[in-house]
Design a protein around this motif. Structure first.
Motif, PDB file in Angstrom:
ATOM      1  N   VAL A  61       0.846  -1.207   0.067  1.00 24.39           N
ATOM      2  CA  VAL A  61      -0.009  -0.075   0.021  1.00 24.39           C
ATOM      3  C   VAL A  61       0.941   1.133   0.049  1.00 24.39           C
ATOM      4  CG1 VAL A  61      -1.865   1.129   1.124  1.00 24.39           C
ATOM      5  CG2 VAL A  61      -1.657  -1.280   1.234  1.00 24.39           C
ATOM      6  N   ARG A  62       0.690   2.216  -0.831  1.00 23.58           N
ATOM      7  CA  ARG A  62       1.604   3.618  -0.985  1.00 23.58           C
ATOM      8  C   ARG A  62       0.488   4.815  -0.639  1.00 23.58           C
ATOM      9  NH1 ARG A  62       5.961   5.662  -3.421  1.00 23.58           N
ATOM     10  NH2 ARG A  62       5.643   7.507  -4.146  1.00 23.58           N
ATOM     11  N   LYS A  63       0.955   5.582   0.112  1.00 26.26           N
ATOM     12  CA  LYS A  63       0.419   6.679   0.445  1.00 26.26           C
ATOM     13  C   LYS A  63       1.317   7.929   0.456  1.00 26.26           C
ATOM     14  CE  LYS A  63       0.520   7.199   5.478  1.00 26.26           C
ATOM     15  NZ  LYS A  63      -0.333   7.444   6.625  1.00 26.26           N
ATOM     16  N   ILE A  64       0.881   9.169   0.183  1.00 28.23           N
ATOM     17  CA  ILE A  64       1.687  10.293   0.302  1.00 28.23           C
ATOM     18  C   ILE A  64       1.380  10.895   1.702  1.00 28.23           C
ATOM     19  CG2 ILE A  64       2.364  12.658  -0.923  1.00 28.23           C
ATOM     20  CD1 ILE A  64       2.845  10.219  -2.466  1.00 28.23           C
ATOM     21  N   SER A  65       2.393  11.217   2.444  1.00 24.40           N
ATOM     22  CA  SER A  65       2.493  11.655   3.739  1.00 24.40           C
ATOM     23  C   SER A  65       3.497  12.837   4.021  1.00 24.40           C
ATOM     24  CB  SER A  65       2.751  10.572   4.818  1.00 24.40           C
ATOM     25  OG  SER A  65       2.742  10.859   6.101  1.00 24.40           O
ATOM     26  N   GLY A  66       3.028  13.958   4.022  1.00 28.79           N
ATOM     27  CA  GLY A  66       3.809  15.484   4.173  1.00 28.79           C
ATOM     28  C   GLY A  66       4.570  15.554   2.837  1.00 28.79           C
ATOM     29  N   GLY A  67       4.176  15.228   1.472  1.00 26.74           N
ATOM     30  CA  GLY A  67       4.753  15.315   0.212  1.00 26.74           C
ATOM     31  C   GLY A  67       5.815  14.316   0.173  1.00 26.74           C
ATOM     32  N   VAL A  68       5.925  13.101   1.093  1.00 27.10           N
ATOM     33  CA  VAL A  68       6.899  12.076   0.767  1.00 27.10           C
ATOM     34  C   VAL A  68       6.062  10.669   0.525  1.00 27.10           C
ATOM     35  CG1 VAL A  68       8.732  10.872   1.962  1.00 27.10           C
ATOM     36  CG2 VAL A  68       8.805  13.250   2.360  1.00 27.10           C
ATOM     37  N   GLY A  69       6.298   9.994  -0.349  1.00 28.55           N
ATOM     38  CA  GLY A  69       5.823   8.854  -0.640  1.00 28.55           C
ATOM     39  C   GLY A  69       6.160   7.814   0.469  1.00 28.55           C
ATOM     40  N   VAL A  70       5.237   6.899   1.064  1.00 27.98           N
ATOM     41  CA  VAL A  70       5.389   5.937   2.179  1.00 27.98           C
ATOM     42  C   VAL A  70       4.588   4.565   1.464  1.00 27.98           C
ATOM     43  CG1 VAL A  70       5.181   5.453   4.349  1.00 27.98           C
ATOM     44  CG2 VAL A  70       5.381   7.657   3.896  1.00 27.98           C
ATOM     45  N   GLU A  71       5.518   3.528   1.379  1.00 28.10           N
ATOM     46  CA  GLU A  71       4.811   2.410   1.136  1.00 28.10           C
ATOM     47  C   GLU A  71       5.079   1.339   2.211  1.00 28.10           C
ATOM     48  OE1 GLU A  71       6.706   0.769  -2.487  1.00 28.10           O
ATOM     49  OE2 GLU A  71       6.288   2.414  -3.381  1.00 28.10           O
ATOM     50  N   ARG A  72       4.164   0.487   2.419  1.00 26.52           N
ATOM     51  CA  ARG A  72       4.059  -0.554   3.432  1.00 26.52           C
ATOM     52  C   ARG A  72       3.646  -1.959   2.927  1.00 26.52           C
ATOM     53  NH1 ARG A  72       2.434   0.042   9.805  1.00 26.52           N
ATOM     54  NH2 ARG A  72       3.287  -1.710  10.308  1.00 26.52           N
ATOM     55  N   ILE A  73       4.372  -3.025   3.240  1.00 25.37           N
ATOM     56  CA  ILE A  73       4.036  -4.144   2.760  1.00 25.37           C
ATOM     57  C   ILE A  73       3.200  -4.959   3.949  1.00 25.37           C
ATOM     58  CG2 ILE A  73       5.051  -6.285   2.068  1.00 25.37           C
ATOM     59  CD1 ILE A  73       7.411  -4.839   0.880  1.00 25.37           C
ATOM     60  N   PHE A  74       2.093  -5.482   3.636  1.00 21.96           N
ATOM     61  CA  PHE A  74       1.514  -6.195   4.679  1.00 21.96           C
ATOM     62  C   PHE A  74       1.323  -7.751   4.280  1.00 21.96           C
ATOM     63  CE2 PHE A  74      -0.221  -1.821   5.092  1.00 21.96           C
ATOM     64  CZ  PHE A  74      -0.122  -1.698   6.228  1.00 21.96           C
ATOM     65  N   PRO A  75       1.569  -8.592   5.093  1.00 22.42           N
ATOM     66  CA  PRO A  75       1.248 -10.077   4.849  1.00 22.42           C
ATOM     67  C   PRO A  75      -0.270 -10.121   4.967  1.00 22.42           C
ATOM     68  CG  PRO A  75       3.055  -9.687   6.557  1.00 22.42           C
ATOM     69  CD  PRO A  75       2.441  -8.564   6.381  1.00 22.42           C
ATOM     70  N   ILE A  76      -0.999 -10.953   4.076  1.00 23.25           N
ATOM     71  CA  ILE A  76      -2.521 -11.028   4.426  1.00 23.25           C
ATOM     72  C   ILE A  76      -2.794 -11.907   5.395  1.00 23.25           C
ATOM     73  CG2 ILE A  76      -2.656 -12.858   2.589  1.00 23.25           C
ATOM     74  CD1 ILE A  76      -4.756  -9.915   2.360  1.00 23.25           C
ATOM     75  N   THR A  77      -2.066 -12.647   5.818  1.00 18.16           N
ATOM     76  CA  THR A  77      -2.279 -13.608   7.075  1.00 18.16           C
ATOM     77  C   THR A  77      -1.722 -13.079   8.267  1.00 18.16           C
ATOM     78  OG1 THR A  77      -0.148 -14.933   6.538  1.00 18.16           O
ATOM     79  CG2 THR A  77      -2.326 -15.791   5.445  1.00 18.16           C
ATOM     80  N   SER A  78      -1.499 -11.902   8.440  1.00 23.25           N
ATOM     81  CA  SER A  78      -0.863 -11.346   9.564  1.00 23.25           C
ATOM     82  C   SER A  78      -1.856 -11.165  10.764  1.00 23.25           C
ATOM     83  CB  SER A  78      -0.016 -10.159   9.216  1.00 23.25           C
ATOM     84  OG  SER A  78       0.182  -9.369  10.221  1.00 23.25           O
ATOM     85  N   PRO A  79      -1.306 -11.732  11.866  1.00 16.93           N
ATOM     86  CA  PRO A  79      -2.370 -11.443  13.072  1.00 16.93           C
ATOM     87  C   PRO A  79      -2.649  -9.998  13.359  1.00 16.93           C
ATOM     88  CG  PRO A  79      -0.487 -12.555  13.715  1.00 16.93           C
ATOM     89  CD  PRO A  79      -0.353 -12.264  12.374  1.00 16.93           C
ATOM     90  N   ALA A  80      -1.540  -9.208  12.899  1.00 10.68           N
ATOM     91  CA  ALA A  80      -1.599  -7.721  13.410  1.00 10.68           C
ATOM     92  C   ALA A  80      -2.475  -6.795  12.550  1.00 10.68           C
ATOM     93  CB  ALA A  80      -0.170  -7.107  13.238  1.00 10.68           C
ATOM     94  N   ILE A  81      -3.096  -7.431  11.524  1.00  8.88           N
ATOM     95  CA  ILE A  81      -4.333  -6.727  10.610  1.00  8.88           C
ATOM     96  C   ILE A  81      -5.431  -7.085  11.196  1.00  8.88           C
ATOM     97  CG2 ILE A  81      -5.160  -6.804   8.311  1.00  8.88           C
ATOM     98  CD1 ILE A  81      -2.739  -7.330   7.068  1.00  8.88           C
ATOM     99  N   ALA A  82      -6.179  -6.083  11.739  1.00 10.12           N
ATOM    100  CA  ALA A  82      -7.499  -5.932  12.492  1.00 10.12           C
ATOM    101  C   ALA A  82      -8.456  -5.924  11.381  1.00 10.12           C
ATOM    102  CB  ALA A  82      -7.649  -5.052  13.341  1.00 10.12           C
TER     103      ALA A  82
END
Length: 124
Positions: A61-82
């Protein structure tokens, strides 16, 4: 069935998330544990790729935060995803949207898919 797939199926968390594709705008609610406290942080952005299968499936997932691009990779089976919430369906013609990294302003926008095909009885 080989041993690796068997172990992955046993360990994998069975959760129901909505179907989403590359180009969709999503809000991923992610559990963050700091010491003894736990909180949920929402990461909103566009899905630029979906990779892997089964227990090793990930999405970026990619978003722009404060004019800077931020990407984060999420495992679909992660227990941390609510929760994963699809905010907008994107109209794109490819599965890997790496060109968004170089796009600025209006060119970085993804058009919305207006029509979503209904599921037929024989497909369900």
């Amino acid at each position: 069935m080989d041993a690796i797939k068997y172990v992955q199926e046993q360990v994998a968390r069975k959760t129901e998330f909505p179907k989403f594709r590359s180009g969709d705008a999503v809000a991923v609610s992610y559990r963050i544990i700091e010491g003894t406290k736990e909180r949920i942080q929402v990461f909103k952005g566009n899905v630029i790729q979906i990779k892997g299968t089964g227990a090793t499936k990930t999405f970026t997932v990619r978003k722009i935060s404060g004019g800077v691009g931020v990407e984060r990779i999420f495992p679909i089976t992660s227990p941390a995803i609510a929760e994963i919430e699809v905010l907008k369906r994107g109209k794109v013609r490819r599965s890997r949207l790496y060109y968004l990294r170089d796009a600025i302003g209006q060119k970085a926008r993804i058009k919305e898919r207006k029509y979503i095909r209904p599921v037929k009885a024989e497909e369900a």
